[in-house]
Design a protein around this motif. Structure first.
Motif, PDB file in Angstrom:
ATOM      1  N   PRO A 115      10.472  29.032 -55.540  1.00  0.00           N
ATOM      2  CA  PRO A 115       9.685  29.040 -54.299  1.00  0.00           C
ATOM      3  C   PRO A 115       8.375  29.787 -54.470  1.00  0.00           C
ATOM      4  CG  PRO A 115      11.513  30.589 -54.162  1.00  0.00           C
ATOM      5  CD  PRO A 115      11.654  29.893 -55.468  1.00  0.00           C
TER       6      PRO A 115
ATOM      7  N   GLU B 186      19.089  35.333 -45.533  1.00  0.00           N
ATOM      8  CA  GLU B 186      18.399  35.058 -46.794  1.00  0.00           C
ATOM      9  C   GLU B 186      19.154  34.105 -47.696  1.00  0.00           C
ATOM     10  OE1 GLU B 186      18.060  38.004 -45.513  1.00  0.00           O
ATOM     11  OE2 GLU B 186      15.890  38.065 -45.280  1.00  0.00           O
TER      12      GLU B 186
ATOM     13  N   HIS C  27      17.840  30.514 -49.208  1.00  0.00           N
ATOM     14  CA  HIS C  27      17.791  30.170 -50.620  1.00  0.00           C
ATOM     15  C   HIS C  27      18.476  28.841 -50.882  1.00  0.00           C
ATOM     16  CE1 HIS C  27      16.570  31.612 -54.453  1.00  0.00           C
ATOM     17  NE2 HIS C  27      17.740  31.407 -54.989  1.00  0.00           N
TER      18      HIS C  27
ATOM     19  N   ARG D   2       7.947  37.047 -64.122  1.00  0.00           N
ATOM     20  CA  ARG D   2       7.838  35.893 -65.004  1.00  0.00           C
ATOM     21  C   ARG D   2       8.070  36.280 -66.450  1.00  0.00           C
ATOM     22  NH1 ARG D   2       3.127  32.018 -62.463  1.00  0.00           N
ATOM     23  NH2 ARG D   2       3.641  32.546 -60.331  1.00  0.00           N
TER      24      ARG D   2
ATOM     25  N   GLU E 255      16.220  38.777 -65.290  1.00  0.00           N
ATOM     26  CA  GLU E 255      15.437  38.848 -64.062  1.00  0.00           C
ATOM     27  C   GLU E 255      16.058  39.764 -63.032  1.00  0.00           C
ATOM     28  OE1 GLU E 255      13.513  35.100 -62.653  1.00  0.00           O
ATOM     29  OE2 GLU E 255      14.588  35.644 -60.814  1.00  0.00           O
TER      30      GLU E 255
ATOM     31  N   LEU F  20      12.279  35.330 -52.664  1.00  0.00           N
ATOM     32  CA  LEU F  20      13.164  34.970 -53.764  1.00  0.00           C
ATOM     33  C   LEU F  20      14.623  35.036 -53.366  1.00  0.00           C
ATOM     34  CD1 LEU F  20      11.460  36.721 -56.787  1.00  0.00           C
ATOM     35  CD2 LEU F  20      11.326  34.355 -56.085  1.00  0.00           C
ATOM     36  N   GLY F  21      14.882  35.521 -52.156  1.00  0.00           N
ATOM     37  CA  GLY F  21      16.270  35.513 -51.687  1.00  0.00           C
ATOM     38  C   GLY F  21      16.876  36.878 -51.501  1.00  0.00           C
ATOM     39  N   TYR F  22      16.111  37.946 -51.702  1.00  0.00           N
ATOM     40  CA  TYR F  22      16.667  39.292 -51.562  1.00  0.00           C
ATOM     41  C   TYR F  22      16.525  39.783 -50.132  1.00  0.00           C
ATOM     42  CZ  TYR F  22      16.793  39.340 -56.594  1.00  0.00           C
ATOM     43  OH  TYR F  22      17.076  39.038 -57.883  1.00  0.00           O
TER      44      TYR F  22
END
Lengths: 141, 811
Positions: free
Chosen positions: A14, A25, A29, B26, B32, B68-70
Motif C-alpha cells: 500500500p 487495522e 489490511h 525497504r 521487516e 502498513l497495518g500496525y
C-alpha cells in the motif's frame, strides 16, 4: 458515497489508504490484499469496473480502478457515484504533472479532493492553488 | 546538565524522519517486522520528549506505519498533543493521524471538542480546513452534537473554501446526530443557490446523498433542482441531480413526464459520456415508473436502446460494460425492445473480459422465451466447452440451469430435451455444481410424471457407466449425479426395462469409492429394486430368478457392511438382514413380495420451503418449560451409561449398542409385518397426497438397441469429455421443435390440430407471444402442514438504522 480510496503498487504494497468508514487495522489490511488480488488479475485492456470483493461493501458497491505504470488507484464506491465521473476524476488527478511535483504529501492532496467520502472539488486549478498555499504556509513556519 | 543537553541534540540529529523510515523498511525486506519493531521503540522514546517538533515527526512516521497495518491507538494522546500545536504543519500532521486511526471507541476524543472548535474559528483558513477535514473522518455523536452549531455558522463564512467544507461535513454530522437535520436544512437549501460553484456542488452533493435514502422528504425540492438542471453547466452537478431524479420519479410520475424532454435534449446534445450514461439511466427509470404510456413512450425507449447499442459496440471496454448494465435495467420492463439485440449480446459472451461476459450472461437470463430457449442453451453449452477458466464454466452451468428452471420451468417446452441437456452436462468434469445437476434431475423426475420413463432409462445408462463418473469423487463433484440416478431408478423402478441389470450395476465394487452419502442412497435403493424384482419373479413364479437375485445380494452386500461411513454400514446391515429373512420365508413358500413393496409405497412430493416453520405447535406443549427439574449444583452424579442411549425396538440402534459378536438380530415376525402393513394402510388412507398403489405390474418397455456389454470397460482419461453411447443428444429435440414450428405455422390457417409428439401429453398453450406447445406438464404439489398459506414474505433485510433516523418530514 466513496467508501475507500486505495493506492498500491504492482506488488500489492500500500502506498496510500484512506477509509471513509471505520475498520480495524487488520481488516483494512485484508481489504487491501483482497482488492489487490482482484485487480492484479485484470488485463490492461479490460474495463475498469469490478463488482467488489466480499469484505468491502456489499452488492451496492463497485470497485473503480485505474492502473498507471507501477501504481493502482482503486475507489470503492456505491451507486450514488457516477462510475465514469470517478474514472475521469482519477484520470485528471493522475495526469496532472503539477500534482506529482508536489507529490510527497499525497494525503494532503487527496484531502482537497475528497472529504468524508464525498467529492469536494473537481476543478483542478482550484485544488492546485490550495495545495500550493498550504505548502507556502509550511515553508514559512 | 549541559552534557545531557548536548547528548539530547546529538540524538535528535540522528532521529529518522519519514523518508528515512520508508527507505529503511525497504532496505530491511528480510527482517521487516523486527526492523519496524525497533522503529516503533524509537518512536515511543521520541514521543516522551517535550519538543513538539519531535513529537510531530514521530506521529508522521506512525501514520505511515498505520497504513502498513500496525495499530497505533496507543499513541492517541500524543496525537492530540500534536493536533493542538499552533504551527500549521504540525497541526496538519496531527489531524491526519487522527483521521486515519481515531474512531468511536477512542476515549480521548472527548478532549478534542474545544480544540476543534477553536481551530474552526481560527483566522487562518487552512487551520479550519484541516480541522474540518479531520473531523469528517472521526466524528462521533457527541462531537456532532457539540459542534453542529459551529459548523452551521461556518456555512455562512465569507470564504467559499470554508463554506464548501462546512456544507459537505454537515452530511457526516447528520449521520451521527440526526436531530441537526431540521434546523440546518433551511441553510442548506440556501447554499443550493450560492454564487460559488464549489459551494453549490457541495450542497447538491449533500442533499442528493440524503435524498437517495429518504426520497419522499425531498420531493418539494424537485422544482429547484429542475431549475438547476436546466441552468447549470457543471457536469458533476448535473450528474448528481439527474441521479437524484431517478430516485425521485418512482414517487411522483408527473415529475417523470416533465423530465423526459430536457433529458432527451441532453442525450442528444452532450458530448460527455458520463452525462449521457446517467441521462439514459434516468430516462429508463422514468419510463419504468410511468405505467400508462405517454405519447412518445416507445420513441424514448427506442432512443435509449439505440444509444446503448452504440455504447456496447464501442471498443472501449468501460462503455461496453456500462451499456450492458443499463440494458439489463430496460430488460426488466421492456423485454421486447431488448430482444432484438440478442445477436449483439451473444457476441459479448465471447468477450475476453470476464466482467462483460458475466453482464451478458445476466441479460440472457431475462431474454429467454419458449421459442429461443433451446437455441440459447445450445450456444451456452458451446461456450462451456470452449471456456477456459473453470470458474466461468461453472457460472455458465449454473446460469443455464437457472434459465431453464426459472418460474417452474415456464420456458421448457420439451422435458425430454431438458433431461438430455442435464445428462450432457454430466460430461462437464471439474465442475462444482454436481449437486445442482443432481437436484434438477430429481426435481424433473418427481414433478414431471410424463417424463419419468425417459428419465429412468437415461439414469439406468448412467448407472451402468458409473465407473466412469466415480473417478471424480470430490465433494459436490459430478459423482453427485449418481445419487440422483440411483434414487430415480429405485423410486420409479416400474419404468426400468431391465431391473436386474440395474441392480447389478448398483452392486459393483467400484461404488465403494464414492462418498458415503451417495453410497447410502445406493444401498437404500438396492432394496427397492429388489422388491420390484421379487414381485415380478413371484408373478411369473420364476424361482431361479429369485435364487439368482438372492445370491447376488448375499455376495455383494457384505462389501458395504465394511464401509467406513456409518450410514452406509447401518443400512447395509439392515438390508442384508431383511434379505436373509425374506429368503427364509420364501423357502417356506410364503409370498412376501407385497410386503416388501409396501415398505416403499406412496408418492413422495417435494416439501414446501417454509413448511417446517409452519408446523403448528401442538396444544399443551410449552417449549420454554424445563423438561427435567433444573440440575442441582452438585454435578458429580454418575449417570449410568445405559440411560443415555435409549433402548428402543428399532432394529438399527441395537446393533451398535452391543458389540459385534453379541448382535441380537431383530427379525420382524409375521405379526409385526401385518401390524406395519395395517398402520401404513391407514396412513395412506388419511393422507390426501399419497397416490394409492394399485399394484399394477408394468410391462418392461422395449429398450432401444443398446447392449451394456458394448461399452469398453477400460478406464479412460477424463480430460477428454465422456461420450457414452445410448445417452440421447439434445440436438434432435431442437431440430424437432423447429420442424414442428414450421408445420404449425403452415397448419394454423387450416385450424388447430393437436400434434402428438413422442409419448408425452400435449397441451397446446395458446399464449399471445409464442404458440410453441409444451409437451409435458409440471406438477406443483408440495408437501406442507395443513392450512399453511402461501409463503410469507418474511422481511429479514437489515434496515439501515442510520438512514431511518434521517427520515423526517422537512416541510
Amino acid at each position: 458515497m466513496i467508501k475507500a480510496i486505495l493506492v498500491f503498487n504492482n506488488h500489492g504494497k500500500p502506498r496510500l489508504t484512506k477509509f471513509y468508514q471505520h475498520f480495524p487495522e487488520d481488516v483494512q489490511h485484508q481489504i487491501i490484499r483482497e482488492t489487490f488480488h482482484l485487480v492484479s488479475k485484470r488485463d490492461d485492456s479490460v474495463c475498469n469496473f469490478l463488482e467488489g470483493g466480499t469484505l468491502i461493501g456489499g452488492s451496492d458497491y463497485r470497485l473503480i480502478y485505474r492502473h498507471y505504470a507501477t501504481l493502482y488507484f482503486v475507489f470503492c464506491v456505491d451507486s450514488s457515484e457516477s462510475e465514469l465521473g470517478i474514472l475521469d476524476l482519477i484520470q485528471s488527478v493522475c495526469e496532472s504533472p503539477t500534482i506529482w511535483s508536489l507529490a510527497v504529501k499525497v494525503h494532503y492532496i487527496l484531502s482537497e479532493l475528497v472529504m468524508g467520502g464525498m467529492v469536494l472539488e473537481t476543478n483542478m486549478t482550484e485544488i492546485i492553488t490550495r495545495i500550493e498555499e498550504q505548502n507556502q504556509l509550511e515553508k514559512q513556519e | 546538565m549541559a552534557l545531557k543537553k548536548v547528548k539530547g541534540t546529538l540524538e535528535r540529529v540522528l532521529d529518522k524522519n519519514l523518508q528515512d523510515l520508508v527507505r529503511g523498511i525497504r532496505n530491511h525486506k528480510e527482517n521487516e517486522s523486527k526492523y519496524i519493531a525497533e522503529c516503533i521503540d524509537e518512536i515511543k522514546q521520541e514521543l516522551k520528549q517535550d519538543n513538539l517538533a519531535i513529537k510531530a515527526n514521530a506521529v508522521n512516521k506512525l501514520t505511515y506505519l498505520q497504513m502498513l497495518g500496525y495499530d497505533i491507538s496507543w499513541a492517541a494522546f500524543n496525537i492530540i498533543e500534536v493536533m493542538s500545536s499552533t504551527k500549521f504543519t504540525f497541526k496538519r500532521i496531527g489531524y491526519l493521524a487522527a483521521s486515519q486511526s481515531f474512531h468511536e471507541e477512542t476515549d480521548v476524543l472527548m478532549l478534542t471538542t474545544n480544540m476543534i472548535r477553536k481551530d474552526m474559528s481560527s483566522q487562518n483558513m487552512y487551520d479550519s480546513g484541516v480541522a474540518l477535514n479531520g473531523l469528517s473522518c472521526f466524528i462521533t455523536p457527541d462531537l456532532a452534537r457539540d459542534l453542529a452549531n459551529d459548523i452551521m455558522t461556518l456555512m455562512t463564512s465569507s470564504r467559499p473554501y470554508l463554506r464548501k467544507k462546512a456544507v459537505l461535513i454537515m452530511y457526516k454530522v447528520f449521520l451521527q446526530f440526526p436531530e441537526a437535520l431540521r434546523p440546518a436544512f433551511p441553510r442548506l437549501k440556501e447554499k443550493l443557490e450560492d454564487p460559488d460553484p464549489g459551494v453549490q456542488s457541495a450542497a447538491v452533493n449533500v442533499i442528493c446523498e440524503l435524498a437517495r435514502k429518504n426520497p419522499k422528504n425531498y420531493l418539494s425540492l424537485a422544482p429547484l433542482f429542475f431549475k438547476l438542471m436546466t441552468t447549470s453547466t457543471n457536469n458533476w452537478v448535473l450528474i448528481k441531480i439527474i441521479k437524484l431524479f431517478s430516485a425521485l420519479t418512482p414517487l411522483e410520475p408527473r415529475l417523470g413526464k416533465k423530465l423526459i424532454e430536457p433529458l432527451t435534449n441532453l442525450i442528444h446534445s452532450t458530448s460527455a459520456m458520463s452525462l449521457l450514461y446517467e441521462c439514459i439511466n434516468t430516462v429508463i427509470a422514468v419510463l419504468v415508473s410511468i405505467s400508462s404510456g405517454i405519447p412518445n413512450h416507445t420513441a424514448s425507449i427506442q432512443l435509449c436502446v439505440q444509444k446503448l447499442r452504440i455504447l456496447i459496440e464501442d471498443s472501449d471496454q468501460n462503455l461496453k460494460y456500462l451499456g450492458l448494465l443499463a440494458m439489463s435495467r430496460i430488460l426488466a420492463t421492456h423485454p421486447k425492445s431488448v430482444q432484438g439485440h440478442k445477436d449483439l449480446i451473444l457476441q459479448c459472451l465471447d468477450d475476453r473480459d470476464e466482467s462483460i461476459r458475466l453482464r451478458a450472461l445476466d441479460l440472457l437470463y431475462g431474454m429467454v422465451s419458449k421459442k429461443n430457449l433451446m437455441e440459447i442453451v445450445k450456444k451456452l453449452m458451446v461456450h462451456m466447452d470452449k471456456a477456459e477458466g473453470s470458474h466461468y464454466r461453472d457460472e455458465l452451468l449454473s446460469k443455464t440451469i437457472e434459465i431453464c428452471s426459472q418460474s417452474n420451468y415456464q420456458y421448457v417446452t420439451n422435458f425430454e430435451w431438458y433431461v438430455s441437456i442435464l445428462v450432457e452436462l454430466t460430461r462437464m468434469e471439474g465442475t462444482k455444481h454436481g449437486k445442482l445437476i443432481a437436484n434438477q434431475m430429481l426435481d424433473v423426475a418427481i414433478r414431471v410424471q410424463a417424463i419419468r420413463h425417459f428419465a429412468v432409462s437415461q439414469m439406468a445408462i448412467l448407472l451402468e457407466n458409473s465407473h466412469l463418473l466415480a473417478n471424480n469423487s470430490q465433494r459436490n463433484g459430478i459423482c453427485e449425479v449418481l445419487h440422483a440416478a440411483a434414487w430415480i431408478c429405485g423410486e420409479f423402478s416400474e419404468h426400468l426395462s431391465n431391473p436386474k441389470a440395474t441392480l447389478e450395476a448398483m452392486l459393483k465394487p467400484k461404488i465403494t469409492s464414492l462418498p458415503g452419502h451417495i453410497q447410502s442412497i445406493f444401498v437404500q435403493n438396492i432394496l427397492k429394486l429388489y422388491g420390484k424384482i421379487l414381485k415380478a419373479a413371484e408373478a411369473k413364479e420364476d424361482d431361479s430368478l429369485k435364487k439368482e437375485v438372492h445370491t447376488l445380494l448375499q455376495e455383494k452386500l457384505p462389501v458395504f457392511i465394511q464401509s467406513g461411513d456409518l450410514e452406509v454400514q447401518e443400512r447395509a446391515c439392515s438390508i442384508l438382514q431383511i434379505v436373509k429373512y425374506i429368503m427364509k420365508l420364501e423357502e417356506k413358500g410364503a409370498a412376501v413380495a407385497d410386503e416388501v413393496e409396501n415398505l416403499y409405497a406412496g408418492e413422495l412430493n417435494p416439501v414446501a420451503p417454509k413448511a417446517q416453520k409452519k408446523v403448528p405447535v401442538p396444544e399443551g406443549l410449552d417449549l420454554d418449560k424445563w423438561i427435567n427439574e433444573a440440575p442441582d449444583d452438585s454435578s458429580d452424579e454418575e449417570v449410568p451409561g445405559n440411560t443415555f442411549f435409549l433402548t428402543t425396538e428399532d432394529e438399527h440402534r441395537s446393533s451398535y449398542q452391543h458389540g459385534d459378536e453379541s448382535r441380537p438380530t431383530y427379525e420382524p415376525t409375521e405379526e409385526e409385518l401385518e401390524k406395519r402393513k395395517a398402520i401404513r394402510k391407514t396412513e395412506v388412507e388419511h393422507n390426501p397426497h399419497y397416490l394409492k398403489d394399485d399394484g399394477k405390474g408394468h410391462k418392461p418397455r422395449h429398450k432401444d438397441a443398446f447392449d451394456a456389454k458394448d461399452i469398453p470397460v477400460a478406464e479412460i482419461d477424463l480430460s477428454v469429455p465422456l461420450h457414452v453411447p445410448g445417452l440421447s443428444s439434445s440436438d434432435k429435440y431442437m431440430v424437432l421443435q423447429q420442424k414442428t414450428e414450421k408445420a404449425h405455422k403452415g397448419k394454423k390457417e387450416k385450424g388447430k390440430k393437436k400434434k402428438k409428439k413422442g409419448k408425452g401429453k400435449t397441451q397446446a398453450e395458446e399464449s399471445d407471444e409464442d404458440e410453441v406447445a409444451a409437451v409435458h406438464t409440471v406438477s406443483t404439489i408440495v408437501d406442507a402442514p395443513e392450512g399453511m398459506a402461501g409463503s410469507d414474505h418474511e422481511d429479514d433485510k437489515k434496515s439501515g438504522d442510520v438512514y431511518k433516523a434521517l427520515d423526517i418530514n422537512l416541510d
